[in-house]
Design an enzyme around this catalytic site. Sequence first.
Site, PDB file in Angstrom:
ATOM      1  NE  ARG A   1     -28.833 -10.357  86.739  1.00  5.97           N
ATOM      2  CZ  ARG A   1     -28.307 -10.538  87.583  1.00  5.97           C
ATOM      3  NH1 ARG A   1     -27.563 -10.124  87.819  1.00  5.97           N
ATOM      4  NH2 ARG A   1     -29.220 -11.028  88.296  1.00  5.97           N
TER       5      ARG A   1
ATOM      6  N   GLY B   1     -35.030 -21.647  86.174  1.00  5.93           N
ATOM      7  CA  GLY B   1     -35.399 -21.048  87.777  1.00  5.93           C
ATOM      8  C   GLY B   1     -34.138 -21.498  88.386  1.00  5.93           C
TER       9      GLY B   1
ATOM     10  CB  CYS C   1     -25.827  11.881  81.299  1.00  5.59           C
ATOM     11  SG  CYS C   1     -24.286  12.141  80.523  1.00  5.59           S
ATOM     12  CD  GLU C   2     -30.295   8.018  83.667  1.00 12.06           C
ATOM     13  OE1 GLU C   2     -31.006   7.641  84.580  1.00 12.06           O
ATOM     14  OE2 GLU C   2     -30.843   7.828  82.089  1.00 12.06           O
TER      15      GLU C   2
ATOM     16  CD  GLU D   1     -40.256 -23.319  79.402  1.00 12.24           C
ATOM     17  OE1 GLU D   1     -40.093 -22.694  80.586  1.00 12.24           O
ATOM     18  OE2 GLU D   1     -41.162 -23.654  79.726  1.00 12.24           O
ATOM     19  N   PRO D   2     -34.549 -24.370  81.469  1.00  8.82           N
ATOM     20  CG  PRO D   2     -32.409 -25.107  81.642  1.00  8.82           C
ATOM     21  CD  PRO D   2     -33.764 -25.169  81.403  1.00  8.82           C
ATOM     22  N   GLY D   3     -32.749 -21.166  82.347  1.00  6.76           N
ATOM     23  CA  GLY D   3     -31.694 -19.944  81.311  1.00  6.76           C
ATOM     24  C   GLY D   3     -29.969 -19.942  82.403  1.00  6.76           C
TER      25      GLY D   3
ATOM     26  CE1 TYR E   1     -34.158  -7.599  87.646  1.00  9.41           C
ATOM     27  CE2 TYR E   1     -32.816  -8.329  86.313  1.00  9.41           C
ATOM     28  CZ  TYR E   1     -33.839  -8.066  86.568  1.00  9.41           C
ATOM     29  OH  TYR E   1     -34.708  -8.707  85.249  1.00  9.41           O
TER      30      TYR E   1
END
Length: 420
Positions: free
Chosen positions: A318, A245, A348-349, A279-281, A322
């Site tokens: 991302r 996190g 096409c968005e 558990e770092p990502g 977000y």
Amino acid sequence: MNNAFPTPTLTRPHDELLLEGVALSSIADRFGTPTYVYSRAALTSAFDAYRKALDGRPALVCYAVKANSNLGILSVFAALGAGFDIVSGGELARVIAAGGAPGKVVFSGVGKTREEMRQALEAGIRCFNVESAAEIERLNDVAGKLGKQAPIALRVNPDVDPKTHPYISTGLKSNKFGVAFDQALDLYRRAAALPHLRISGIACHIGSQLLDPAPMAEAASKVLGLVDRLAAEGIRLDHIDLGGGLGIRYRDETPPAVEDYLGPLLKVFEGRSEELCFEPGRSLVGNAGLLLTRVEYLKPGEEKNFAIVDAAMNDLARPALYDAYHDVVAVSARDIPPQDYDIVGPICESGDFLARQRSLALAEGDLIALLSAGAYGMTMSSNYNTRARAAEVIVDGDTAHLVRQRETVESLYALERTLD
Ligand SMILES: *Cc1c(COP(=O)(O)O)cnc(C)c1O
């Protein structure tokens, strides 16, 4: 390295943008665009920061594979002695293929299938982080049929507010993750009574992109209280897993250094003998990578100028997902006045944007780099619009290693059939 870029091994010594010793333009020439490019030195120094902060105490850093699961990345961490945090059988297969030790793997996730449990038991993983009463029963059953004992930790939900984006906050009561704190004791008792489970630890993970150490320390204190209550009942744990996190700088965030982030939390565990697991990502890979893309067209408009590039939301989701910010840097300096551009892809968005309102001096055909794209970039990519996914390259000193070939379009429909 003190550096204006959030990607620590990116420099512009002259007019060329270099990742370690390799010019980004040479990577585009050799491998095409769009391409994800990662720095081995940045991966290594991010991992070393954890190692140093945890020096002198029993601890295991399990890289969260979902942040970036490329075998090249996994092999770099495996060589550094990392463990791995997985959320699927597919990720376990990747870890093993990359030379990771199954004995250092923890398996998280709310929806483990029987087949995934079998696969992980046969591989001999370190621990299952169990997230519900039903999963406890199922794991006991699967382990029994294999004549094995499954090592478990209960993922508890400490109900602290990590003060991050609601989609990536996971430790509140309203989340689907973990078991409620006040049910944990009862579930541990039930698990302790099952013959094919071995209680090994406790786990929590409160969210992602955390910029404040206080919620983690608060979660740690709550977890420790539970550990002591379990011990009083004769249920002793050998490890405490505090999840991942830690946030990174994308724009102007000021995340704590790893030692400052872990400091308050390590104080909570002073004098304890349990192994600590993390558990770092994102904090291991996020700032070690960038997405290299080429400007296809410049499209000036009345209200906005668009730079249409050959990467899109299918490559880097991302921003669309977000509203996330990625720094954008032109690879070659140009002697023209900068203009404000929205950086958009060809999909096409209307949501297909990578960055908005960036002041850049650009011409058609120029290369740009989207920084801090090493985490949740390639792993969240898709083939939307039948777009072959990007190549991936790891730079190591003066050498660029292709660690994933660009997909071919034929491979995208190779599993499909037409009707007669
Ligand atoms: C996603 C996740 C992580 C990694 O989170 P980062 O914010 O990338 O460090 C660790 N543990 C669990 C259980 C996760 O779901």
